[in-house]
Design an enzyme around this catalytic site. Structure first.
Site, PDB file in Angstrom:
ATOM      1  N   HIS A  28       0.796  -1.084  -0.011  1.00  0.00           N
ATOM      2  CA  HIS A  28      -0.120   0.021   0.170  1.00  0.00           C
ATOM      3  C   HIS A  28       0.965   1.245   0.070  1.00  0.00           C
ATOM      4  CE1 HIS A  28      -3.936  -2.128   0.363  1.00  0.00           C
ATOM      5  NE2 HIS A  28      -3.576  -2.873   1.381  1.00  0.00           N
ATOM      6  N   ARG A  78       7.341  -5.851   3.385  1.00  0.00           N
ATOM      7  CA  ARG A  78       6.133  -6.490   3.070  1.00  0.00           C
ATOM      8  C   ARG A  78       5.761  -6.392   1.535  1.00  0.00           C
ATOM      9  NH1 ARG A  78      -0.193  -4.880   4.924  1.00  0.00           N
ATOM     10  NH2 ARG A  78       0.172  -2.908   3.914  1.00  0.00           N
ATOM     11  N   ASP A  91      17.501 -11.618  -2.793  1.00  0.00           N
ATOM     12  CA  ASP A  91      18.596 -11.164  -3.202  1.00  0.00           C
ATOM     13  C   ASP A  91      19.292  -9.782  -2.937  1.00  0.00           C
ATOM     14  OD1 ASP A  91      19.100 -13.636  -4.618  1.00  0.00           O
ATOM     15  OD2 ASP A  91      18.466 -13.150  -6.575  1.00  0.00           O
ATOM     16  N   GLU A  98      -6.006 -12.201   6.711  1.00  0.00           N
ATOM     17  CA  GLU A  98      -7.007 -11.208   6.510  1.00  0.00           C
ATOM     18  C   GLU A  98      -8.346 -11.431   6.212  1.00  0.00           C
ATOM     19  OE1 GLU A  98      -4.291  -7.619   4.909  1.00  0.00           O
ATOM     20  OE2 GLU A  98      -3.441  -9.460   3.812  1.00  0.00           O
ATOM     21  N   ASP A 104      -8.313  -4.867   6.690  1.00  0.00           N
ATOM     22  CA  ASP A 104      -8.890  -6.295   5.872  1.00  0.00           C
ATOM     23  C   ASP A 104      -9.681  -7.262   6.372  1.00  0.00           C
ATOM     24  OD1 ASP A 104      -8.053  -5.658   3.043  1.00  0.00           O
ATOM     25  OD2 ASP A 104      -5.959  -5.587   4.100  1.00  0.00           O
TER      26      ASP A 104
END
Length: 254
Positions: free
Chosen positions: A48, A73, A87, A151, A177
């Site tokens: 978000h 996230r 990586d 969620e 959510d």
């Protein structure tokens, strides 16, 4: 060069409370300020917030000078995206909206090298300090902290099975959510939503995995900590800026 140990993972395995700050601004300066403020961890949000892969790298570099752990996230449980983040040197990941055992297993496979997973192999990346950590491939799997978000009702229904999967270190409640999927869009404080969250925190703790939650109101954060949450987002960079700016304006205007 020695292997980089995941301090956040070890603290959570020891059931230590870890409080952190959500970073959504995409600002290097904000990342430095938050990482140097004493939080146990900061989280770079891709879901978000306007953070893409190159921006994540810059924010990781900005925070690297400080003893604060950094989690990212991802915007989705995507194997290719996860590979790229690993990586870059990301050791702690939060994946949104994991609802089934199959999705959780796919996440675990994405963070592990073969034969335990499907992570692509790069011998010269920031994660292994450009080939300088000689024991990296032997130890990398063990230094990953993987948390998945619960969620939805479907996620709640599959909570016990998801928590039982080896490689899932914690389960994180997304209050907004979850409330929306329970029929209370924009109202995570609804009694039904709070009841579900409390029961979920206890169920996660009972499973032996780390319960996590986002709670920017101090009273809420302390309540969920008392209920057993151990990985708690207590504020965010954009939240702090917005609320502080409003407070200053209110001091000078009726």
């Amino acid at each position: 060069m020695e292997m980089i140990e995941n301090k956040l993972k070890r603290a959570l395995l020891d059931n230590e409370l870890q409080v952190g700050c959500w970073m959504s601004l995409g600002s290097h300066t904000a990342a430095e300020i938050c990482a140097s403020s004493g939080f146990d961890w900061v989280l770079i949000d891709m879901e978000h917030a306007p953070n893409d892969v190159p921006q994540v790298l810059h924010l990781l570099q900005a925070a690297a000078a400080y003893p604060c752990s950094v989690m990212v996230r991802a915007y989705w449980n995507d194997t290719v995206l996860i590979k790229r983040l690993l990586d870059l040197g990301v050791q702690s990941l939060l994946l949104p909206n994991v609802q089934t055992v199959e999705e959780a297993k796919r996440a675990v496979e994405a963070v592990r090298y073969p034969p335990l997973g499907v992570r692509g192999v790069s011998a010269n990346s920031r994660s292994n300090r450009f080939g300088r950590i000689k024991e990296y491939f032997e130890r990398a799997n063990d230094e990953i902290c993987l948390m998945v978000q619960i969620e939805t009702r479907k996620g709640l229904d599959n909570l016990e099975a998801i928590a039982a999967i080896d490689g899932i270190d914690g389960l994180f409640i997304g209050p907004q959510d979850l409330a929306a999927d329970l029929g209370h869009l924009g109202n995570p404080g609804h009694a039904d939503a709070r009841k579900a969250m409390g029961e979920t925190i206890k169920a996660i703790g009972k499973s032996g995995k780390t319960p996590g939650i986002l709670a920017f109101a101090e009273a809420d954060a302390k309540h969920w900590i008392d209920q057993g949450a151990r990985f708690v987002a207590v504020t965010g960079d954009s939240f702090l800026l917005a609320r502080s700016a409003e407070s200053v304006v209110a001091a000078f205007k009726d």
